[in-house]
Enzyme design. Structure first.
Site, PDB file in Angstrom:
ATOM      1  N   LYS A 143     -11.399   8.218  -0.566  1.00  0.00           N
ATOM      2  CA  LYS A 143     -10.933   8.859   0.441  1.00  0.00           C
ATOM      3  C   LYS A 143     -11.606   9.868   1.049  1.00  0.00           C
ATOM      4  O   LYS A 143     -11.490  10.188   2.110  1.00  0.00           O
ATOM      5  CB  LYS A 143      -9.509   9.517  -0.074  1.00  0.00           C
ATOM      6  CG  LYS A 143      -8.390   8.328  -0.060  1.00  0.00           C
ATOM      7  CD  LYS A 143      -6.935   8.989  -0.188  1.00  0.00           C
ATOM      8  CE  LYS A 143      -6.030   7.737  -0.192  1.00  0.00           C
ATOM      9  NZ  LYS A 143      -4.387   8.240  -0.018  1.00  0.00           N
ATOM     10  N   LYS A 224      -4.506  -5.958  -1.072  1.00  0.00           N
ATOM     11  CA  LYS A 224      -2.969  -5.995  -1.231  1.00  0.00           C
ATOM     12  C   LYS A 224      -2.464  -5.191   0.171  1.00  0.00           C
ATOM     13  O   LYS A 224      -3.151  -4.527   0.790  1.00  0.00           O
ATOM     14  CB  LYS A 224      -2.868  -4.925  -2.364  1.00  0.00           C
ATOM     15  CG  LYS A 224      -1.419  -4.632  -2.831  1.00  0.00           C
ATOM     16  CD  LYS A 224      -1.378  -3.571  -3.890  1.00  0.00           C
ATOM     17  CE  LYS A 224       0.142  -3.516  -4.311  1.00  0.00           C
ATOM     18  NZ  LYS A 224       0.316  -2.436  -5.636  1.00  0.00           N
ATOM     19  N   LYS A 227       1.152   0.132   3.377  1.00  0.00           N
ATOM     20  CA  LYS A 227       1.823   0.665   4.442  1.00  0.00           C
ATOM     21  C   LYS A 227       1.005   1.606   5.106  1.00  0.00           C
ATOM     22  O   LYS A 227       1.349   1.917   6.164  1.00  0.00           O
ATOM     23  CB  LYS A 227       2.796   1.289   3.653  1.00  0.00           C
ATOM     24  CG  LYS A 227       2.596   2.580   2.731  1.00  0.00           C
ATOM     25  CD  LYS A 227       4.030   3.296   2.312  1.00  0.00           C
ATOM     26  CE  LYS A 227       3.578   4.200   1.206  1.00  0.00           C
ATOM     27  NZ  LYS A 227       2.847   5.390   1.691  1.00  0.00           N
TER      28      LYS A 227
END
Length: 357
Positions: A143, A224, A227
């Site tokens: 990240k 995958k 969200k």
């Protein structure tokens, strides 16, 4: 993690018992297997993949464990958030949890920020955690890559996650394989604290469900469904309008074939058939028979109908809860009180051992 919905969904989407308090349910339910804690950050939209992979499993756990499930809104602050959107999304996530089957009569269902002990324990744990260990965390590396400015919260994210877990002295934490490193760090923090201040915590164990349905992105079936995916065409949001759902599924990526047949090497069609199987309870062989002589387009149309029908009662329940903010606020307050009953007890022990008044 397989389960059935769709034609059998009335067995999966539990009725919401608004007139009962989960605190009583938790007290009266004996012979539990231990305590579990899990949650989801309020970034992005809850997806069908989140339900299949997480929330549906949480629902089952309320029968066997003392369960604590939270809307982890404090974790969302590692990214820039619009205050009004964050507040509304927090309320919506809480309502979606209930609409998807989590029964507040069977668990402590709460919003993380309404239990201040999370932030307090986070500070204690921050001061016993080596910074080098945090810098080696895979998620932090991923990240922070290519970011010009990295905030301290991103580095400390797993410390807050450990505080979430240890505050309820959880025996088990339902996680995916990608979160196992965070649980290992949490177990290390238990050792650091207990060695310095005396035994307070026990080491939690990851609770990884048996391999089951894994829902992939509609836009890139090798990844995958997420969200937080910036490509909204890749995910099925729990709250997507039926027309939007239909359009997304019609555009879903498949290979160049035409025969509806399950093949792991054909990731796109395998993903669509997996969703169809999970929501209807039908086997791949049954689906192949239903679409014999038909093409991918027919499967996409049929799947859209199944998804829309599955989510219709969920969306209706969500609208009902969001329309009654006073009732929703009351449930959130009760959930926070149930969580704080355990959290405050743990924090008192921590402060007592650490010499904090």
């Amino acid at each position: 993690m397989s389960f059935t919905m769709g034609h059998r969904r009335t067995n999966m989407i539990l009725d919401f018992r608004a007139n009962h308090c989960y605190v009583d349910g938790m007290k009266n339910n004996q012979a539990k297997k231990g305590t579990v804690l899990s949650g989801s950050t309020t970034s992005g939209d809850l997806t069908l993949g989140n339900y299949i992979g997480a929330v549906s499993q949480w629902t089952k756990m309320t029968e066997d464990y003392d369960a604590y499930f939270m809307v982890a809104n404090l974790h969302s602050l590692t990214d820039h958030q619009d205050p009004k959107e964050l507040r509304e999304r927090t309320l919506s996530f809480y309502a979606q949890y209930i609409a998807l089957g989590l029964d507040p009569a069977k668990c402590a269902l709460f919003v993380q920020s309404m239990v201040p002990e999370h932030a307090e324990l986070n500070w204690v744990l921050t001061n016993i955690t080596p910074i080098g260990q945090l810098e080696r965390m895979t998620q932090f590396k991923d990240k922070s890559e290519n970011k010009k400015q990295i905030n301290a919260g991103l580095l400390m994210y797993p410390v807050l996650m450990a505080a979430d877990i240890l505050l309820y002295r959880a025996d088990f934490v339902p996680v995916g394989q990608d979160q196992k490193q965070h649980i290992e760090l949490c177990r290390d923090m238990v050792k650091y604290f207990n060695n310095r201040f005396g035994d307070v915590f026990k080491e939690p164990a990851p609770l990884i469900a048996p391999k089951g349905a894994k829902i992939m992105s509609l836009a890139d079936p090798t990844k995958k469904m997420s969200k937080s995916d910036p490509d909204k065409n890749g995910m099925i949001s729990i709250l997507d309008d039926p027309k939007v759902l239909e359009k997304k599924l019609k555009r879903a990526v498949t290979d160049s074939g035409t025969v509806v047949k399950y093949d792991e090497n054909s990731a796109g069609i395998a993903n669509l058939m997996t969703i169809y199987s999970v929501l209807t309870g039908k086997s791949y062989a049954e689906i192949e028979k239903d679409f014999e002589g038909k093409m991918y387009g027919h499967l996409k149309v049929g799947l859209a109908e199944v998804v829309i029908e599955t989510l219709k009662p969920v969306q209706a329940k969500h609208r009902e809860l969001m329309a009654n903010r006073d009732h929703l606020a009351s449930l959130m307050k009760q959930g926070a009180e149930a969580a704080r009953a355990k959290a405050s007890e743990t924090l008192r022990l921590v402060y007592d051992h650490a010499g904090i008044l």
